[in-house]
Design a protein around this motif. Structure first.
Motif, PDB file in Angstrom:
ATOM      1  N   UNK A  98      13.059  -4.170  -6.989  1.00 26.64           N
ATOM      2  CA  UNK A  98      13.203  -4.572  -5.464  1.00 26.64           C
ATOM      3  C   UNK A  98      14.593  -5.461  -5.290  1.00 26.64           C
ATOM      4  N   UNK A  99      15.273  -5.315  -4.334  1.00 24.41           N
ATOM      5  CA  UNK A  99      15.097  -4.330  -3.103  1.00 24.41           C
ATOM      6  C   UNK A  99      15.788  -3.019  -3.833  1.00 24.41           C
ATOM      7  N   UNK A 100      15.521  -1.891  -3.083  1.00 21.52           N
ATOM      8  CA  UNK A 100      15.786  -0.610  -3.867  1.00 21.52           C
ATOM      9  C   UNK A 100      17.335  -0.412  -3.682  1.00 21.52           C
ATOM     10  N   UNK A 101      17.974  -1.074  -2.805  1.00 19.73           N
ATOM     11  CA  UNK A 101      19.309  -0.850  -2.436  1.00 19.73           C
ATOM     12  C   UNK A 101      19.810  -2.214  -1.705  1.00 19.73           C
ATOM     13  N   UNK A 107      19.715   2.893   0.930  1.00 24.83           N
ATOM     14  CA  UNK A 107      18.244   3.174   0.452  1.00 24.83           C
ATOM     15  C   UNK A 107      17.748   4.453   1.113  1.00 24.83           C
ATOM     16  N   UNK A 108      18.179   4.976   2.142  1.00 21.67           N
ATOM     17  CA  UNK A 108      17.621   6.400   2.769  1.00 21.67           C
ATOM     18  C   UNK A 108      18.446   7.286   1.873  1.00 21.67           C
ATOM     19  N   UNK A 109      19.713   7.330   1.159  1.00 19.27           N
ATOM     20  CA  UNK A 109      20.201   8.380   0.601  1.00 19.27           C
ATOM     21  C   UNK A 109      19.102   8.277  -0.717  1.00 19.27           C
ATOM     22  N   UNK A 110      19.101   7.380  -1.409  1.00 16.44           N
ATOM     23  CA  UNK A 110      18.047   7.191  -2.513  1.00 16.44           C
ATOM     24  C   UNK A 110      16.777   8.117  -2.222  1.00 16.44           C
ATOM     25  N   UNK A 275       0.112   8.758  -4.770  1.00 18.60           N
ATOM     26  CA  UNK A 275      -0.932   8.075  -4.019  1.00 18.60           C
ATOM     27  C   UNK A 275      -1.009   6.658  -4.381  1.00 18.60           C
ATOM     28  N   UNK A 276      -0.070   6.294  -5.014  1.00 21.07           N
ATOM     29  CA  UNK A 276      -0.017   4.664  -5.351  1.00 21.07           C
ATOM     30  C   UNK A 276       0.415   3.772  -4.510  1.00 21.07           C
ATOM     31  N   UNK A 277       1.239   4.124  -3.313  1.00 22.87           N
ATOM     32  CA  UNK A 277       1.736   2.989  -2.359  1.00 22.87           C
ATOM     33  C   UNK A 277       2.757   2.241  -3.051  1.00 22.87           C
ATOM     34  N   UNK A 278       3.813   2.602  -3.871  1.00 20.48           N
ATOM     35  CA  UNK A 278       4.837   2.086  -4.353  1.00 20.48           C
ATOM     36  C   UNK A 278       5.895   2.840  -4.602  1.00 20.48           C
ATOM     37  N   UNK A 279       6.134   3.767  -3.693  1.00 21.26           N
ATOM     38  CA  UNK A 279       7.250   4.770  -3.772  1.00 21.26           C
ATOM     39  C   UNK A 279       8.592   4.302  -3.037  1.00 21.26           C
ATOM     40  N   UNK A 280       9.589   4.976  -3.028  1.00 23.07           N
ATOM     41  CA  UNK A 280      10.880   4.449  -2.389  1.00 23.07           C
ATOM     42  C   UNK A 280      10.549   4.326  -0.851  1.00 23.07           C
ATOM     43  N   UNK A 281       9.559   5.094  -0.033  1.00 27.87           N
ATOM     44  CA  UNK A 281       9.564   4.965   1.272  1.00 27.87           C
ATOM     45  C   UNK A 281       9.079   3.205   1.730  1.00 27.87           C
ATOM     46  N   UNK A 287      13.625  -2.793   3.262  1.00 28.10           N
ATOM     47  CA  UNK A 287      14.847  -2.936   3.520  1.00 28.10           C
ATOM     48  C   UNK A 287      15.222  -2.880   5.029  1.00 28.10           C
ATOM     49  N   UNK A 288      14.495  -2.228   5.838  1.00 33.52           N
ATOM     50  CA  UNK A 288      14.684  -2.323   7.242  1.00 33.52           C
ATOM     51  C   UNK A 288      14.564  -3.704   7.846  1.00 33.52           C
TER      52      UNK A 288
END
Length: 309
Positions: A98-101, A107-110, A275-281, A287-288
């Protein structure tokens, strides 16, 4: 008789303190992982870590990516977004920091690359990855919470800290470093953040943040990344229909959290189910919020809406 499942071939990208003290020890010890090699911009540092953990230092990043099933990254947000996107487009699964970008656009491109290629990805949010903290947060969510307060006092940006030389941490507010941990936990209890007001104090090592969540709940966050306290203070207090609840103490054990993240990634790869809730979403939503806090600080704490992602 069950067939023996092959171990995941993992390549490490990054040679900094967190890579050497958290990611690599976890990867080396995990029974379902074959640590293949290490790449970093500083090849001498990669060679030293390779010798320490008994693997090759790869001089060529693409050579490492081509060799593995999973790319594990511990580098600056800007570099991570670029390399993780390249790895995802090559069909590699990801364990990302974290942060992913460094921007919502990157981050959206990833996130798009992960979705289009159908690869698995887990974001290392070390606090909620601990089952005991996740259970406490889930219990608070079930009790109709209305507000929360979070306090984060750390020595990470003191001159004697192993992170003191981290350039990206100096370029961004402290919220970009520890904010993802806090935001992720508070959103799991109070719902998505829709607006923020933020102030930076002094040399940007202290931040005060107020967040408005969907449904009307509110949260307040106080961060000091150059605290005079020798022991970190990281607490969350949640007001619910049953009263005020203080988070129980949680020792910071990055290796243990990384091991949990590896298990989640392994299970997603094997099942094809997220199902884990730790994805890039999750990382994209954070990030937002972070970009909204920067806009608020630039406008002297004005209330700023969070972009919908």
């Amino acid at each position: 008789m069950n067939a023996v499942k092959p171990r995941l071939r993992v390549g490490m990208v990054g040679t900094g303190y967190w890579a050497g003290h958290v990611h690599l020890p976890s990867l080396r010890a995990h029974p379902d992982v074959e640590l293949v090699g290490i790449w970093g911009r500083n090849n001498l540092a990669a060679e030293r870590l390779g010798e320490q953990f008994g693997v090759d230092a790869y001089p060529d990043l693409d050579g490492l990516i081509d060799t593995v099933d999973v790319v594990d990254l511990s580098i600056s947000p800007a570099a991570q977004a670029d390399i993780a996107t390249r790895a995802a487009k090559a069909g590699k699964h990801l364990l990302i920091e974290k942060p992913i970008a460094d921007t919502l656009k990157a981050g959206a491109a990833l996130a798009d690359a992960v979705r289009v290629q159908g690869v698995a990805a887990v974001t290392l949010l070390i606090h909620r990855l601990r089952p005991e903290r996740a259970a406490w947060l889930d219990a608070r969510r079930a009790e109709k919470p209305t507000s929360a307060h979070a306090h984060w006092h750390s020595t990470a940006m003191r001159p004697d800290s192993p992170y003191a030389g981290s350039l990206w941490r100096k370029d961004f507010s402290p919220l970009w470093d520890v904010g993802p941990h806090i935001i992720h936990q508070l959103e799991s209890v109070l719902g998505p953040v829709v607006a923020v007001s933020a102030f930076a104090v002094g040399q940007r090592t202290r931040v005060a943040l107020t967040m408005i969540h969907a449904g009307g709940a509110t949260s307040a966050v106080a961060i000091d990344m150059a605290s005079s306290r020798d022991q970190p203070l990281q607490t969350i207090d949640v007001l619910t229909g049953t009263g005020m609840h203080n988070s129980p103490p949680l020792s910071i054990d990055g290796v243990l959290s990384h091991t949990h993240a590896l298990r989640l990634l392994r299970d997603e790869i094997r099942s094809g189910v997220t199902e884990h809730g730790f994805g890039v979403d999750v990382g994209l939503r954070t990030l937002a919020v972070l970009e909204a806090t920067d806009r608020s600080m630039a406008r002297d704490g004005a209330v700023v809406d969070v972009d919908i992602v």
